[in-house]
Write a protein that holds these residues in place. Structure first.
Motif, mmCIF file in Angstrom:
data_model
loop_
_atom_site.group_PDB
_atom_site.id
_atom_site.type_symbol
_atom_site.label_atom_id
_atom_site.label_comp_id
_atom_site.label_asym_id
_atom_site.label_seq_id
_atom_site.Cartn_x
_atom_site.Cartn_y
_atom_site.Cartn_z
ATOM 1 N N ASP A 56 0.840 -1.195 0.000
ATOM 2 C CA ASP A 56 0.000 0.000 0.000
ATOM 3 C C ASP A 56 0.872 1.239 0.000
ATOM 4 O OD1 ASP A 56 -0.003 0.937 3.203
ATOM 5 O OD2 ASP A 56 0.359 -1.191 2.856
ATOM 6 N N VAL A 57 0.247 2.406 -0.155
ATOM 7 C CA VAL A 57 1.032 3.632 -0.350
ATOM 8 C C VAL A 57 1.834 3.990 0.892
ATOM 9 C CG1 VAL A 57 -0.468 4.547 -2.144
ATOM 10 C CG2 VAL A 57 -1.042 4.973 0.235
ATOM 11 N N ALA B 277 4.710 1.597 1.083
ATOM 12 C CA ALA B 277 5.599 1.838 -0.054
ATOM 13 C C ALA B 277 6.462 3.074 0.174
ATOM 14 C CB ALA B 277 4.784 1.983 -1.336
ATOM 15 N N SER C 158 9.056 4.739 -7.852
ATOM 16 C CA SER C 158 7.917 4.153 -7.139
ATOM 17 C C SER C 158 7.602 4.926 -5.865
ATOM 18 C CB SER C 158 8.225 2.686 -6.812
ATOM 19 O OG SER C 158 8.464 1.941 -7.986
ATOM 20 N N ALA D 39 4.083 6.836 -4.903
ATOM 21 C CA ALA D 39 3.373 6.497 -3.677
ATOM 22 C C ALA D 39 3.223 7.715 -2.760
ATOM 23 C CB ALA D 39 4.103 5.369 -2.946
ATOM 24 N N LYS E 76 0.385 9.888 -4.032
ATOM 25 C CA LYS E 76 -0.931 9.347 -3.700
ATOM 26 C C LYS E 76 -1.251 9.478 -2.214
ATOM 27 C CE LYS E 76 -0.964 5.969 -7.467
ATOM 28 N NZ LYS E 76 -0.996 4.514 -7.816
#
Length: 860
Positions: free
Chosen positions: A463-464, A467, A493, A497, A500
């Motif tokens: 999940d963010v 991450a 990445s 993340a 978001k």
């Protein structure tokens, strides 16, 4: 957590004492930041700051505020690296092999029916040839590479180098890995120019397993290392090398029936029965003789023997209280042919629970199995590290570089039976574990780099929040270990993340690191974009230290851009100055100024004469031309093109090689001694209305006259007036055309010569209209047939065209407004009032016969 390879927990000793370490258990992210106590291992420490040399920069990896980069100071440049000796190369090769698993030693599988291929590969590599070994997954390519490596140890001066091409689509990281294996260059990553210069001097036998690139990328790798002989192991679906690569092809197929039975007996440890031999023959036909299928088939037979209590020692032993197997013997039949061809489900159902949990983690991580030291924390079993050896003996795992992955087809077979249902939970657990482990001060960056694929797989499935935390702790470790491909992937990445999750500070950190990475790799455009984004985000957060670090890096980008390649020259509208330096030659087309020459033939004299706009009364020469060229020449009648002539006394101007647009001077037809002051005079200069003969050819001027200061404004005014007059003439012409749509109501049809009357100069106009012009007498024109336009005939004087209108018209038809009958005479003469448009081709559009410009109409 970071245990010594091949040792169990009972043999591990802490750093600060002799007491045995506690069993490994999942730890919280706060564990690395806890203060250390005397007599215990240092579980936490200061931020891991590492200094590197990247090309011409000194890079300081700072996990807190972002990496700092500056140019190398004079005298601090690293010395030329030295090559490793044989002992150092052997230690490096041993470190590149998969880790030694805890528990009993793994069974060594024999290399069956590969002697011919091995001898051929050794012979080709000894001649310096590069070979591509192509075979399907499970055909034993890695085992054959191990056998070839033992035979090629003394062929090349730099020995044998083992590399893994799994996940590598470009040759950059492979070249850096080759450089780090051969040269002793710790904490140094050379620039591209220095890297190519160093790898060109390497002479080694390079065994590249799991190749995934081909074509131009493979050609670039081989051109960069001309003294190396490559043995490339690839699958048939890998892109083939180019035709100019001169790589030998060796295909690796399946085994024969006898070899398959021998391999199966070696895996089971006993002779096969007749039923098992028949089953093995059918399996060989279904699997095309792939060795991996028979390794898995041997595991199925071993599990069947254990379930059937076929061992003699097992009959003598009495079952214990905690024995998992039933007391009564149960006969287990041979697996079916379908189970032998896809044995992952059956094999997984007969292994331990820890091994099945490890399989679920591998399915969640895209086939990547974490290091066996992480399995106790991920599974929750202190003895889960032995699951790797159990799965490897069953043929469910295969070595890839320094790690293990699920064998070909195993992940798909396990996901079909539900092993991938908990993938999101397993990936989240792995991400949180790796976030704690990579940020621990006791974990060296090289260990994190060896676990890069599992870390990236956990990052992709988490999940963010997990991450962002994992990317924040793993990015500095990847940077310090010089594994920059993984560094870039984890930064991208992490930035996504963080966006978001709304973590602006973390997003600014990731963009700053991406900018520093791009600057180290000389990608200045990308570096500028990332650093400007980071500075903007940190400015919004009032982060002064981070903003200063970003601006320092951005200043280096500006310096590199200034000292880099010259910017492309701008587009200019005139030739360069006589003293301007000439630019670099390029393939462009430039109009070269002509030099004055003396015409020798009449054709050249006619071509050399300036073209003058034809007046309303053109000479006989204009009448002798064709109609199409005449109409084209009429559109250019308003200008006289004079080719630019260099001054006699001035030196020759060098023609620039850059894209220069040359402007052709426009000279008015009617020259005046004084500057025109009214709009009518401007019109008379640009569009002469009085018939004048063509002036004689004048000698060429020595230099083009400089335009007057107010000339541009007058030309603009002239253009505006011309547009207004053209619009007014079009309106009048349309009005005349609409008024002549019907014949006159009274009297018969007449044919007469229209009289053109100039507009009254005393008519009042508005302030925006152009100034009144003097009266102009336009040549009369005949009346054409309605709906048709007569083209002018050069060389002939047009005559009146008899009218074809009907002799009588309906009595209720309204007379046209533009035609008024004459008060006297039997046949009235219509008077047509029109406005003449001053243009080069004086052709009036009206209800009448159109005559060419300059041809008078004679009355009947």
């Amino acid at each position: 957590m970071d245990r010594t390879q091949g040792r169990t927990e009972q043999h591990e000793q802490p750093t600060g004492g002799s007491a045995p370490a506690a069993p490994t258990a999942p730890a919280t992210p706060a564990a690395p930041t806890a203060p250390a106590t005397p007599g215990t291992p240092a579980a936490a420490g200061p931020a891991r700051v590492v200094s590197l040399t990247a090309g011409g920069f000194a890079l300081t990896v700072n996990p807190v505020d972002g990496s700092e980069i500056e140019p190398l100071r004079p005298g601090t440049e690293p010395a030329l690296p030295a090559k490793r000796d044989a002992a150092a190369r052997a230690a490096r090769t041993a470190a590149a092999r998969p880790p030694v698993l805890p528990g009993p030693a793994a069974l060594v599988r024999p290399l069956q029916a590969r002697e011919e291929e091995r001898e051929r590969l050794v012979r080709l590599l000894g001649r310096g040839r590069s070979v591509r070994l192509t075979g399907p997954s499970g055909s034993g390519r890695s085992a054959l590479l191990d056998a070839v490596a033992d035979r090629c140890a003394g062929l090349a001066p730099d020995g044998v180098v083992r590399l893994s091409g799994f996940g590598q689509q470009q040759p950059g990281e492979l070249l850096h890995a080759l450089y780090a294996t051969v040269y002793e260059a710790e904490r140094e990553r050379p620039g591209r120019i220095e890297l190519l210069a160093r790898v060109r001097e390497i002479g080694a036998v390079v065994l590249l397993d799991d190749l995934e690139m081909g074509g131009t990328a493979l050609d670039e790798l081989m051109r960069a290392t001309p003294e190396c002989a490559y043995l490339l192991a690839a699958t048939p679906d890998t892109r083939a090398p180019s035709d100019d690569s001169h790589i030998e092809e060796v295909f690796l197929g399946g085994l024969g029936k006898a070899d398959c039975l021998e391999l199966l007996e070696a895996g089971v440890g006993r002779p096969l029965t007749d039923e098992e031999s028949a089953w093995a023959g059918d399996l060989r036909f279904a699997s095309e003789g792939l060795p991996l299928r028979f390794v898995q088939a041997a595991a199925l037979l071993r599990q069947r023997d254990e379930l059937n209590h076929s061992d003699e020692d097992d009959e003598e032993e009495e079952p214990g209280v905690f024995e998992e197997r039933p007391r009564d013997a149960v006969h287990v039949p041979l697996p079916t042919l379908a189970e032998g061809a896809a044995p992952a489900e059956l094999l997984a159902s007969r292994v331990s629970e820890s091994a099945r949990a490890a399989l679920r983690i591998a399915c969640a991580l895209g086939g990547e199995l974490p290091h066996h030291a992480h399995l106790p924390a991920l599974v929750g079993d202190t003895h889960a590290d032995t699951a790797v050896a159990e799965l490897l003996a069953c043929g469910l795992l295969t070595p890839v570089g320094t790690r293990y992955r699920l064998a070909a087809g195993v992940a798909r077979q396990l996901e079909e039976v539900g092993y991938g249902d908990t993938a999101s939970e397993e990936a989240r657990t792995a991400a949180r574990h790796y976030a704690w482990w990579t940020g621990h001060a006791s974990v060296v960056p090289e260990r994190v780099a060896a676990e890069a694929d599992a870390v990236l797989a956990a990052l992709a499935g988490a999940d963010v929040v997990a991450a962002v935390l994992l990317a924040r702790t793993a990015a500095p470790a990847f940077a310090a270990s010089l594994h920059w491909e993984a560094w870039e992937r984890v930064l991208r990445s992490g930035a996504e993340a963080a966006r978001k999750a709304g973590e602006v500070a973390e997003q600014a950190y990731f963009h700053h690191e991406l900018g520093v990475l791009a600057l180290c790799e000389e990608r200045l455009d990308r570096a500028r974009a990332e650093l400007e984004t980071s500075i903007g985000l940190r400015g919004a957060l009032a982060d002064k230290r981070g903003t200063v670090a970003g601006r320092r890096a951005l200043a280096l980008v500006v310096d590199r851009e200034t000292a880099g390649a010259a910017v492309s020259p701008p587009l200019r509208l005139e030739a360069p100055a006589p003293g301007a330096p000439a630019a670099a030659p390029e393939a462009v087309t430039v109009a070269t100024p002509t030099t004055p020459t003396t015409p020798t033939t009449p054709a050249e004299r006619g071509a050399a004469a300036p073209r003058v706009a034809p007046s309303t009364s053109s000479s006989a020469s204009s009448a002798s031309t064709a109609s199409a060229p005449d109409s084209r020449a009429a559109s250019e009648a308003s200008t006289t093109r004079v080719p630019p002539v260099a001054p006699a006394a001035a030196p020759a101007v060098p023609v620039s090689a850059e894209a220069v647009t040359r402007m052709t001077p426009v000279v008015p037809v009617t020259a005046r001694s004084e500057t025109p002051t009214t709009l009518s005079e401007v019109f008379e200069d640009a569009f002469p209305l009085d018939p004048k003969p063509a002036p004689p050819t004048a000698p060429r001027p020595t230099a083009a006259p400089a335009p007057a200061p107010g000339r541009r404004r007058l030309v603009l005014l002239a253009g505006a007036g011309a547009l207004a007059v053209v619009a007014l003439g079009t309106v009048v012409s349309l009005a005349l055309s609409s008024s002549d749509s019907g014949p006159p109501a009274q009297g018969p049809a007449v044919t007469s010569t229209p009289t053109v009357t100039a507009p009254d100069p005393t008519v009042a106009n508005s302030g925006n209209d152009p100034a009144p012009e003097p009266p102009v007498s336009a040549p009369p024109t005949a009346t054409p047939e309605p709906g048709q336009s007569a083209a002018p005939t050069p060389g002939r004087s047009p005559v009146r065209t008899p009218s074809r209108r009907p002799s009588s018209t309906p009595p209720n038809s309204a007379p046209p407004t533009a035609v008024s009958p004459s008060p006297t005479g039997a046949q009235p003469t219509p008077t047509v009032t029109e406005t003449v448009t001053p243009s080069p081709s004086a052709t009036t559009t009206q209800t009448g016969t159109t005559t060419p410009a300059g041809s008078p109409v004679t009355g009947g």
